[in-house]
Design an enzyme around this catalytic site. Structure first.
Site, short mmCIF file in Angstrom:
data_model
loop_
_atom_site.label_atom_id
_atom_site.label_comp_id
_atom_site.label_asym_id
_atom_site.label_seq_id
_atom_site.Cartn_x
_atom_site.Cartn_y
_atom_site.Cartn_z
N GLY A 65 0.83 -1.19 0.00
CA GLY A 65 0.00 0.00 0.00
C GLY A 65 0.87 1.24 0.00
CG ASP A 145 -1.26 -4.63 7.60
OD1 ASP A 145 -0.28 -4.92 6.87
OD2 ASP A 145 -1.87 -3.55 7.47
#
Length: 376
Positions: A65, A145
């Site tokens: 990301g 994550d």
């Protein structure tokens, strides 16, 4: 803008989605995530779509990301904006993990962080000789994550703890051996494979797998591969605490030089102590949870990390590694022994902030778990 960053090809009953930010290693932006989520949901309802192929332009599949954008929001006092970005990313990961149609991810090049989230949760995960996989979040002051507490916790032995804590890099052969990859196809044959998949009319997993099998090779694991060190990994990374893991690794080199062990210790000691403790607990707890539960819990942790009330290590890590690039983060706390269990507990608790809510996933038509990681 999103249409330029995400290329869509329609070939018969197949949709080919190409991440198109090659200069940024296809790092995911908020518009890209929104577009992917929109496309996956619409294709799931479209009877004319039987298969989705996801790949990246250039030398990366997806390097993760857009962390710098998130940290910039946090610095401006807009941590909720950064958390909204992660909310959408986790929602996309959940849709992919519970998807009703086959997804083929061509992991040709760099696959890190969020890039793992949009590939590892899919049914078919094709590695190549160019694949470089890692979950390096702890070195940035974050934690593994995007559902990593689900998929890392299901790798053989304690290999997942090793990847999450040391941020170790795997090549395509190691991805296949560990089960993170389902097939290994030489990069030069990936175009031919895609054409074959598009022209075959195959729509069920067995038929698709049979086509991919015809392109698959059995790669050679390098002699230096961490996968040959599973005895040491299981012995050391099975310990209850990060301190005990490092102590066990140090005992391995007390009487005999071992470059691999030394490198592993060095990587962990450079990472954020707080991030290491969060990562270890998250992976351990993830073993007993479903993918939805893992992502809900990870969103709680991420929200605390972004708000920065407990520690501001993410902002400091990104400064040191990604922006200033002095590679000398000043972690607070700076020592593992100063990161108390009560402090780690806070990250796993519901965030109490005006109007803040846990992530909620809508009921999905396909109540599936992610595909089983092979070798289990």
């Amino acid at each position: 803008m999103a249409s330029q960053m995400m290329l869509v090809e329609e070939k018969s009953d197949v949709r080919i989605l190409t991440l198109n930010r090659p200069k940024q290693l296809n790092a995911l932006t908020s518009p890209m995530i929104s577009r992917l989520l929109e496309l996956f949901l619409s294709y799931e309802e479209d009877p004319n779509v039987k298969l989705i192929i996801l790949k990246g332009q250039g030398r990366a599949f997806c390097a993760g990301g857009d962390v710098i954008a998130c940290v910039n929001d946090i610095r401006r006092g807009c941590w909720r904006l950064a958390a909204d970005f992660m909310y959408k990313e986790y929602a996309l990961d959940y849709v992919m993990a519970t998807y009703g149609k086959p997804q083929v991810s061509i992991m040709d090049g760099i696959v890190m962080g969020g890039g793992a989230g949009i590939s590892v949760h899919g049914r078919f995960r094709i590695a190549t000789e160019n694949t470089v996989f890692a979950m390096p979040e702890a070195a940035l002051g974050h934690f593994a994550d995007v559902g990593a507490s689900y998929f890392l916790s299901r790798l053989p032995g304690f290999f997942g703890e090793y990847l999450g804590l040391a941020g170790a890099r795997l090549d395509g052969a190691e991805m296949l051996a560990s089960g993170l990859g389902t097939h290994f196809v030489p990069s030069m044959r990936s175009k031919e494979l895609i054409e074959d998949l598009c022209g075959s009319g195959a729509s069920d997993a067995a038929s698709i797998s049979k086509i991919i099998d015809t392109y698959t090779q059995q790669p050679h694991l390098k002699e230096s591969s961490a996968y040959h060190r599973m005895d040491v990994i299981d012995k050391c990374f099975s310990k209850n605490t990060v301190e005990e893991i490092i102590f066990a690794l140090e005992r391995e080199i007390a009487h005999k030089t071992d470059d691999w062990v030394s490198k592993t210790i060095s990587s962990m000691k450079k990472a954020s102590p707080t991030s290491l403790k969060i990562t270890l607990r998250s992976i351990r707890e993830g073993r007993a949870l479903g993918i939805g539960q893992c992502l809900i819990r990870e969103f709680r942790i991420t929200s605390h990390v972004f708000k920065g009330d407990i520690s501001k290590d993410l902002v400091e890590g990104c400064r040191a590694i990604l922006t200033d690039k002095d590679n000398s983060p000043k972690w607070k706390p700076s020592r593992l022994e100063d990161v108390r269990e009560a402090m780690v507990d806070q990250y796993f608790e519901r965030l109490e902030d005006d109007g803040w809510q846990d992530i909620e996933f809508p009921t999905r038509p396909y109540n599936l778990h992610p595909p089983k990681i092979s070798n289990l």
